[in-house]
Write a protein that holds these residues in place. Structure first.
Motif, PDB file in Angstrom:
ATOM      1  N   SER A 539       0.840  -1.193   0.000  1.00 24.60           N
ATOM      2  CA  SER A 539       0.000   0.000   0.000  1.00 24.60           C
ATOM      3  C   SER A 539       0.878   1.247   0.000  1.00 24.60           C
ATOM      4  O   SER A 539       1.828   1.347   0.786  1.00 24.60           O
ATOM      5  N   PRO A 540       0.609   2.217  -0.860  1.00 26.24           N
ATOM      6  CA  PRO A 540       1.449   3.426  -0.901  1.00 26.24           C
ATOM      7  C   PRO A 540       1.558   4.135   0.442  1.00 26.24           C
ATOM      8  O   PRO A 540       2.648   4.555   0.844  1.00 26.24           O
ATOM      9  N   ILE A 541       0.442   4.273   1.140  1.00 27.25           N
ATOM     10  CA  ILE A 541       0.474   4.967   2.433  1.00 27.25           C
ATOM     11  C   ILE A 541       1.291   4.167   3.436  1.00 27.25           C
ATOM     12  O   ILE A 541       2.077   4.728   4.222  1.00 27.25           O
ATOM     13  N   GLU A 542       1.150   2.856   3.427  1.00 27.14           N
ATOM     14  CA  GLU A 542       1.916   2.019   4.356  1.00 27.14           C
ATOM     15  C   GLU A 542       3.409   2.121   4.083  1.00 27.14           C
ATOM     16  O   GLU A 542       4.226   2.206   5.019  1.00 27.14           O
ATOM     17  N   ARG A 543       3.791   2.135   2.825  1.00 28.90           N
ATOM     18  CA  ARG A 543       5.217   2.213   2.492  1.00 28.90           C
ATOM     19  C   ARG A 543       5.812   3.550   2.931  1.00 28.90           C
ATOM     20  O   ARG A 543       6.909   3.600   3.519  1.00 28.90           O
ATOM     21  N   VAL A 544       5.109   4.618   2.671  1.00 30.10           N
ATOM     22  CA  VAL A 544       5.618   5.938   3.077  1.00 30.10           C
ATOM     23  C   VAL A 544       5.672   6.046   4.602  1.00 30.10           C
ATOM     24  O   VAL A 544       6.628   6.587   5.164  1.00 30.10           O
ATOM     25  N   GLN A 545       4.659   5.516   5.271  1.00 31.43           N
ATOM     26  CA  GLN A 545       4.649   5.602   6.734  1.00 31.43           C
ATOM     27  C   GLN A 545       5.814   4.850   7.350  1.00 31.43           C
ATOM     28  O   GLN A 545       6.396   5.288   8.350  1.00 31.43           O
ATOM     29  N   LYS A 546       6.192   3.721   6.755  1.00 32.26           N
ATOM     30  CA  LYS A 546       7.302   2.947   7.306  1.00 32.26           C
ATOM     31  C   LYS A 546       8.645   3.649   7.120  1.00 32.26           C
ATOM     32  O   LYS A 546       9.497   3.598   8.008  1.00 32.26           O
ATOM     33  N   VAL A 570       1.537  11.063  -2.235  1.00 34.19           N
ATOM     34  CA  VAL A 570       1.098  11.047  -0.831  1.00 34.19           C
ATOM     35  C   VAL A 570       1.578  12.328  -0.157  1.00 34.19           C
ATOM     36  O   VAL A 570       2.752  12.694  -0.279  1.00 34.19           O
ATOM     37  N   ASP A 571       0.676  12.993   0.550  1.00 34.96           N
ATOM     38  CA  ASP A 571       1.045  14.198   1.295  1.00 34.96           C
ATOM     39  C   ASP A 571       1.367  13.836   2.737  1.00 34.96           C
ATOM     40  O   ASP A 571       0.619  13.089   3.386  1.00 34.96           O
ATOM     41  N   ALA A 615       5.426  12.935  -1.054  1.00 33.78           N
ATOM     42  CA  ALA A 615       6.042  11.619  -1.275  1.00 33.78           C
ATOM     43  C   ALA A 615       5.439  10.973  -2.508  1.00 33.78           C
ATOM     44  O   ALA A 615       4.276  11.211  -2.854  1.00 33.78           O
ATOM     45  N   THR A 616       6.235  10.159  -3.168  1.00 38.08           N
ATOM     46  CA  THR A 616       5.746   9.394  -4.316  1.00 38.08           C
ATOM     47  C   THR A 616       6.108   7.926  -4.138  1.00 38.08           C
ATOM     48  O   THR A 616       7.147   7.596  -3.563  1.00 38.08           O
ATOM     49  N   VAL A 617       5.234   7.063  -4.625  1.00 36.00           N
ATOM     50  CA  VAL A 617       5.469   5.616  -4.641  1.00 36.00           C
ATOM     51  C   VAL A 617       5.246   5.133  -6.064  1.00 36.00           C
ATOM     52  O   VAL A 617       4.155   5.301  -6.624  1.00 36.00           O
ATOM     53  N   ASP A 618       6.276   4.569  -6.665  1.00 32.00           N
ATOM     54  CA  ASP A 618       6.180   4.052  -8.029  1.00 32.00           C
ATOM     55  C   ASP A 618       5.275   2.823  -8.027  1.00 32.00           C
ATOM     56  O   ASP A 618       5.511   1.864  -7.291  1.00 32.00           O
ATOM     57  N   ALA A 619       4.249   2.836  -8.854  1.00 34.34           N
ATOM     58  CA  ALA A 619       3.284   1.739  -8.871  1.00 34.34           C
ATOM     59  C   ALA A 619       3.868   0.468  -9.467  1.00 34.34           C
ATOM     60  O   ALA A 619       3.336  -0.624  -9.233  1.00 34.34           O
TER      61      ALA A 619
END
Length: 968
Positions: A539-546, A570-571, A615-619
């Motif tokens: 999950s993008p939010i989970e990855r950024v949070q970690k 993600v902000d 933040a960005t997460v590459d899909a």
């Protein structure tokens, strides 16, 4: 026999401990591999090192003083003390366990203290790396950073030390009593010299710590929530703060008296001092502030509290980033005059008709293709440059849904074959097809459309499987399903080519992940090779949070096509609840609305917020990038010192990424919650709350709910702007008094959400807040009142009843408010959905309102022309849609009305306005205006007669449609 069992038991215990230790190690090792693969192992290492060091410090800081205190008390015990029979029995019971207790109690307390201390690793690191705010508080003149970074740390240290000394003192008393150093003979209390010295010193140290604690408490008054404001009020400044200073001095004096007692052996003075401290705390700490509040402040509160309210207003507006808001008096027009939208043609053409909270079923039916794909319930809004024009779009990712496999859900399919979603689907926000369906600008499998070419595979999405194993040796036949048959013919397979997860390149790593996911197939399957990777925490939010544990993340992430890839944006926010004089707001309550109710956070009451990170997460490969967005934020600067390699500068952001970032919704919701009261900057008006506002309830929800209307993203031009820009807006109505609520518009808040499209450079206007303030005597209808007018209008009801024929449901879309034509235009799409299992909402009608006038037509373009006297002066984005024929079914775009009907409705609206003008002129005694309105009405009647004689259509009503007057 018992001797044989002992080695067996010991062996079993050792084996069990080793198994548990290996499971723990496996989890730790998996975390290291995950962070290492992402390039954020520094974050994990820093946190773990901080936790370990603080655990050791906390353990020793608790265990050593407690152990020393017990040892001293035991070693200085009286050798020939006369004990009573009860104490003798206690000693007999305790003596065999004495050694275990003397070491076990400090160790147990130390472990608890170590765990507690380790959990505060973040507050310790920010204290060590603190950054000044450059702003001083109004009461003590200290930098705001003292309250945010230092004061919480100092108070926690004093609290921890107080707990250590208190526990040590209690154990000292218990030990001395058990071994006779403290005895009670009748009414006489006998204390040995050694016990007296130890107890007196312990009490003195404890009181010294309390003196420090009370002294620090005076500074906390500027961050505490009072009955009127957050921060020190008149009573706090003139009674509470001086009282705490006095009590701190008294506590220090009493502490010195206890230390003197340790030398002289007289208890009278410290005991008298302790009683004096208790009495003083009651009189100075509680009674005196109450007297000042009750008899001095309450009778003259408005005048006395005025300077402190001003402090609160200024600090709150600064802490929530609304100090520079531009407030614009707005005399909103309520008369829909012909040509009124001519100067707002660009805004009118961009009004979004596709409601992202309604049309998800249409995406599913038209673009899902297979049962193992899915779309989210609520879609996202973005914008793209298409043919040189910015197009607002409704977007969604076609993600996996393994539940759709049914009986085919095997471990092989779930984790090796169905590994990724496919494609981003985008529909024009302001367009509809002739039958009411979305107009897709990017769709299909394979993905085609107007967007730039991009990698369509989505291995990291909001609904990706728990884990997938991807990758294979070169030349091996692919087994991952890429996209199904129906695209280019046969089902296509693929093999992941990126670097998206830890490699399973040895037996040990496979065993670690087999244990982590409790799946022996990871270890045993011959499809898991040394070239395999395991993708998890997707999950993008989970990855950024970690990777960024110091951030609080926006509740919504959205996908965009950026530089040939799908990325999730993600902000991230930095928060505090220690900003002096700033009002505290419940984060979860402020961001909850009809689109989602948020659960309270552990850190929920905040009074400072900044959108510090984008933040960005590459899909495709899950790469996480953190960009410093608010480079002036002292909290972000502090964390950048802690994790110097984690956050990249904004200059690294590409122009295409800049064109898709937006002003975050949760920050905007927090700011609108604050501005409901803090748009008022005068202390007297603020105190009386005579102009307090609130966010209206969502008018499309059932009346029994109290869910707020969410803010909406639109491309529009606010007063003060030279051209339309991508924005987010919300409205305000008067705050309810008791059960009474006036649903009239009082404010319209919007912020420029367009960051530009230059590499690493934010557009000048981004983040500019503008507040349209409507005059008190101007009863412009609020969203609830407009919705009620729509629902109660007989012409609208008649048309809706026709749409409901054939067991169809009518769904009201989002009610948009747009500042055009010198007033406020309301636009609401109306969808029709049949009751069939495979049905989906189709846009059939559009409701519009301006002032107390409404129109209801097949298209927005028609509705605006009807509303504004036959010619709105601007074309809407759906002007090319062909009107539907009456009587057709809703699913094929059924409607009521055509070109003649549009002319008729326009004439009826003009007639209604002329009648109202005549009545008003009659009441005012203005006979010239009365004659003008009468002549206008006669001309309209003539045009109606001509239109009726032409026989082109049957008039839907012989009188102007009724509208409900604005609710006062």
């Amino acid at each position: 026999m018992p001797r044989r069992r002992a080695p067996i038991a010991i062996t079993i215990g050792i084996v069990g401990a080793l198994v548990v230790a290996f499971f723990v190690f496996a989890g730790i090792y998996a975390d290291v591999l995950w962070y290492q693969q992402l390039g954020f192992v520094e974050v994990l290492a820093t946190e773990w090192i901080a936790r370990v060091v603080l655990f050791v410090i906390g353990f020793l800081a608790m265990a050593l003083p407690v152990w020393i205190s017990i040892q001293v008390a035991y070693r200085t015990r009286p050798v020939y003390a006369k004990l009573n029979s009860q104490l003798d029995r206690y000693q007999e019971i305790f003596e065999p366990l004495r050694r275990l207790a003397m070491y076990g109690i400090p160790i147990v307390l130390g472990v608890f203290a170590g765990v507690s201390t380790a959990s505060r690793w973040d507050s310790v690191l920010v204290w060590l790396n603190r950054t000044p705010f450059g702003t001083k508080d109004a009461q003590f003149g200290l930098d705001v950073g003292f309250y945010v970074f230092e004061l919480p740390f100092y108070r926690s240290i004093v609290g921890f030390a107080s707990a250590v000394v208190l526990l040590s003192g209690l154990l000292v008393i218990a030990t001395n009593y058990l071994y006779g150093a403290i005895r009670v003979n009748g009414r006489e209390l006998v204390v040995s010299k050694a016990a007296r010295i130890q107890i007196a010193i312990t009490a003195g140290v404890y009181l010294l710590l309390q003196a420090v604690s009370i002294w620090l408490d005076q500074y906390a008054t500027v961050t505490e929530v009072g009955s009127l404001i957050t921060g020190a009020s008149y009573t706090d400044v003139n009674a509470t703060i001086p009282g705490r200073q006095i009590l701190s001095v008294i506590a220090a004096v009493v502490a010195v008296l206890f230390l003197i007692t340790a030398i002289l052996g007289r208890w009278r003075l410290p005991l008298i001092g302790a009683v004096l401290l208790i009495v003083s705390s009651l009189l100075i700490g509680s009674l005196y502030p109450w007297v000042v509040q009750r008899f001095q402040v309450d009778p003259s509160a408005r005048a006395l509290e005025s300077p402190y309210i001003t402090r609160n207003i200024e600090a709150t507006r600064d802490a929530f980033g609304v100090a520079d808001i531009e407030e614009i008096p707005y005399e909103a027009k309520t008369d829909a005059e012909p040509g009124a939208l001519r100067s707002d043609a660009e805004t009118t053409a961009s009004i979004r008709l596709m409601d992202p909270a309604v049309i998800s079923p249409a995406f599913r039916q038209l673009e899902q293709f297979r049962q193992y794909y899915q779309f989210p319930e609520t879609l996202d809004v973005d914008r793209y440059q298409i043919d040189g024009t910015t197009q607002d779009t409704v977007v969604a990712i076609r993600d996996l849904n393994l539940e759709g496999l049914g009986d085919a859900q095997t471990w092989f399919n779930n984790h090796l074959v169905y590994t990724h979603g496919y494609g981003l689907v985008a529909a024009a926000g302001n367009q509809r097809s002739s039958d009411g369906q979305p107009v897709f600008i990017q769709s299909g499998i394979p993905s085609t459309g107007d967007l730039p070419e991009f990698e369509p595979r989505v291995y990291f999405g909001e609904n990706s499987p728990e884990y997938s194993i991807v990758g294979a040796p070169e030349g091996e036949k692919p087994i991952e399903l890429d996209f199904p048959a129906g695209g280019e013919g046969n089902p296509q397979q693929t093999t992941f080519q990126g670097d998206g997860g830890p490699k399973l390149d040895n037996l040990f790593t496979k065993l670690v992940y087999a244990l982590k996911f409790q799946s022996e197939q990871i270890f045993l399957s011959d499809q898991v090779s040394n070239d395999s990777q395991i993708l998890y925490d997707r999950s993008p939010i989970e990855r950024v949070q970690k990777v960024a544990p110091f951030l609080t993340l926006d509740s919504d992430t959205y996908p965009s096509v950026v530089d040939g890839r799908i990325v999730w944006i993600v902000d991230g926010y930095t928060l505090s609840d220690q900003y002096p004089y700033s009002n505290k707001v419940s984060y979860s309550e402020a961001i909850s609305d009809s689109e989602g109710v948020q659960q309270p956070l552990a850190f929920d009451e905040v009074n400072y917020i900044r959108n510090s990170v984008k933040a960005t997460v590459d899909a495709y490969d899950g790469t996480v990038k953190l960009y410093a967005w608010d480079t002036e934020d002292p909290i972000l600067k502090t964390w950048d010192k802690i994790f110097p390699e984690a956050i990249q500068p904004m200059s690294k952001m590409s122009g295409e990424l800049m064109s898709h970032v937006r002003y975050p919704a949760d920050l905007f919701k927090m700011q609108r919650a604050v501005l409901g009261r803090y748009h008022v900057t005068e202390a007297d008006a603020f105190y009386s709350r005579e102009d307090a506002w609130t966010t209206p309830k969502d008018p499309t929800q059932p009346s029994t709910t109290s869910l707020l209307q969410p803010p909406y993203y639109l491309t529009m031009q606010m007063p003060g702007q030279e051209a339309p820009t991508y924005s987010i807006y919300s409205t305000f109505i008067p705050e309810a008094r008791g059960t009474q609520s006036r649903n009239v518009l009082r404010g319209y808040l919007a912020v420029d959400s367009n960051a530009g499209s230059e590499d690493g450079t934010r557009a000048d206007g981004y983040g500019k807040l503008r507040l349209l303030a409507l005059p008190e005597d101007d009863n412009v209808p609020g969203p609830g009142q407009v919705q009620n007018t729509f629902n109660s209008d007989p012409t609208v009801s008649q048309s809706l009843n026709l749409l409901k024929q054939g067991q169809s449901d009518v769904i009201n879309g989002n009610l948009l408010t747009v500042p055009v034509g010198g007033g406020l235009l309301y636009v609401q799409p109306v969808y029709v959905r049949s009751t069939g299992e495979t049905s989906y909402p189709v846009l059939q009608k559009v409701l519009v309102a301006f002032g107390d006038q409404i129109a209801f037509q097949d298209t927005l373009d028609e509705a605006l022309n009807v509303l504004f006297g036959g010619d709105s002066g601007a074309a809407a984005g759906d002007e090319e849609v062909q009107p539907t024929e009456p009587g057709t079914t809703p699913d094929t775009g059924g409607g009521t009305g055509g070109t003649t009907d549009t002319e008729l409705q326009s004439l009826l609206n003009r007639a209604r306005q002329a009648l109202e003008d005549k009545q008003q002129a009659l009441q005012d005694g203005d006979w010239a205006a009365y004659g003008k309105a009468d002549a206008e009405l006669a001309e309209i009647i003539s045009e109606l007669i001509v239109l009726a004689d032409e026989g082109s259509t049957e008039a839907p009503s012989t009188e102007p449609p009724a509208t409900e007057a604005p609710q006062g």
